[in-house]
Motif scaffolding. Structure first.
Motif, PDB file in Angstrom:
ATOM      1  N   PRO A  91       0.817  -1.228   0.000  1.00 41.73           N
ATOM      2  CA  PRO A  91       0.000   0.000   0.000  1.00 41.73           C
ATOM      3  C   PRO A  91       0.844   1.270   0.000  1.00 41.73           C
ATOM      4  O   PRO A  91       0.451   2.282  -0.590  1.00 41.73           O
ATOM      5  N   HIS A  92       2.001   1.234   0.653  1.00 44.79           N
ATOM      6  CA  HIS A  92       2.882   2.404   0.662  1.00 44.79           C
ATOM      7  C   HIS A  92       3.452   2.659  -0.739  1.00 44.79           C
ATOM      8  O   HIS A  92       3.570   3.821  -1.167  1.00 44.79           O
ATOM      9  N   LEU A  93       3.813   1.596  -1.444  1.00 46.63           N
ATOM     10  CA  LEU A  93       4.365   1.750  -2.793  1.00 46.63           C
ATOM     11  C   LEU A  93       3.299   2.276  -3.750  1.00 46.63           C
ATOM     12  O   LEU A  93       3.580   3.130  -4.607  1.00 46.63           O
ATOM     13  N   GLU A  94       2.083   1.761  -3.623  1.00 46.51           N
ATOM     14  CA  GLU A  94       0.999   2.230  -4.490  1.00 46.51           C
ATOM     15  C   GLU A  94       0.687   3.700  -4.236  1.00 46.51           C
ATOM     16  O   GLU A  94       0.439   4.464  -5.185  1.00 46.51           O
ATOM     17  N   ALA A  95       0.729   4.106  -2.971  1.00 47.25           N
ATOM     18  CA  ALA A  95       0.478   5.511  -2.641  1.00 47.25           C
ATOM     19  C   ALA A  95       1.589   6.399  -3.187  1.00 47.25           C
ATOM     20  O   ALA A  95       1.330   7.500  -3.695  1.00 47.25           O
TER      21      ALA A  95
END
Length: 262
Positions: A91-95
């Motif tokens: 989720p951090h990478l997608e954000a």
């Protein structure tokens, strides 16, 4: 003992994919031509099957177009923590990909290779595509160099001049190693590594390690873009967002009890 017969409803494509997985487990590296011969199919068919295995994490491809076992098939002790780290980081990478509008990847160093475990593509029309499953030389890729920069200089030298490097033909000459050490020192000073056309002519990338100060890392986060935007991804705001993402992932890894050096 029961004799296991081939099911009458066998799906040939599934059967071939499973045979391909077995071949990957039997060999260190596998080329498409060898896979096609073993499966008795056309190289194009073997390539399509392998591409799906790469997509699902069952295979990885290096810069010489060879394939090896991917993270989904690994039975070593690191596989569990690596999968947990991926689920935490996703989720951090997608954000981050949405925030900086460029492609973001989670990279793992395995020996002298940098293996891309997950990619979140940026939203721009002209962008770097999905890198999941790609294997690149660690000393050329931004993520690989970011991780190497967390190692002491003697450890880096051993990696590229030791017996294993010599036996595999991947050792670096003295001048090449000196140049790499200079690059890594620059990466340590500024907090991120850069790749401008080193792995692919039209690609630029920056990478930062998932590391605790003074301890070697196993993973890094990279931001990739077309070379024409190589300067843009080195702007302070982009680098700040990269570091903030690394810090957020490290906080969540610590909270879940996952070691940062996998």
């Amino acid at each position: 003992m029961n004799i296991v017969k081939k099911p009458g409803y066998a799906v040939d494509s599934v059967d071939r994919a499973l045979q391909l997985i077995m071949l990957l487990q039997e060999r260190d590296w596998l080329r498409i031509t060898d896979a096609a011969k073993a499966l008795d199919v056309a190289p194009s068919t073997a390539h399509r099957l392998m591409a799906m295995l790469v997509y699902r994490g069952f295979a990885l491809q290096d810069d010489q177009r060879r394939y090896c076992v991917g993270p989904a098939l690994r039975a070593d002790a690191a596989a569990g923590p690596a999968r947990t780290a991926l689920s935490i980081a996703r989720p951090h990478l997608e954000a981050l990909a949405l925030s900086v509008r460029e492609t973001v990847s989670l990279v793992e160093r395995v020996g002298i290779t940098a293996r891309y475990l997950f990619t979140a593509e940026g939203p721009q029309l002209l962008r770097v595509g999905n890198r999941t499953g790609t294997v690149l030389p660690a000393h050329l890729s931004s993520g690989g160099k970011a991780i190497l920069a967390t190692l002491p200089q003697p450890s880096v030298a051993q990696l590229y001049t030791g017996r294993q490097a010599q036996q595999s033909g991947s050792s670096l000459a003295a001048a090449e190693l000196a140049g790499l050490q200079r690059e890594l020192e620059e990466a340590r000073t500024r907090g991120y590594a850069v790749n401008l056309g080193r792995t692919e002519p039209d690609l630029a990338a920056v990478g930062a390690p998932l590391a605790i100060a003074g301890r070697p890392a196993a993973l890094a986060v990279s931001i990739s873009a077309p070379l024409s935007r190589g300067g843009d991804i080195q702007q302070p705001a982009i680098i700040e967002a990269l570091h903030a993402t690394c810090e957020a992932v490290m906080r969540d890894l610590h909270a879940e009890g996952v070691p940062p050096a996998l």
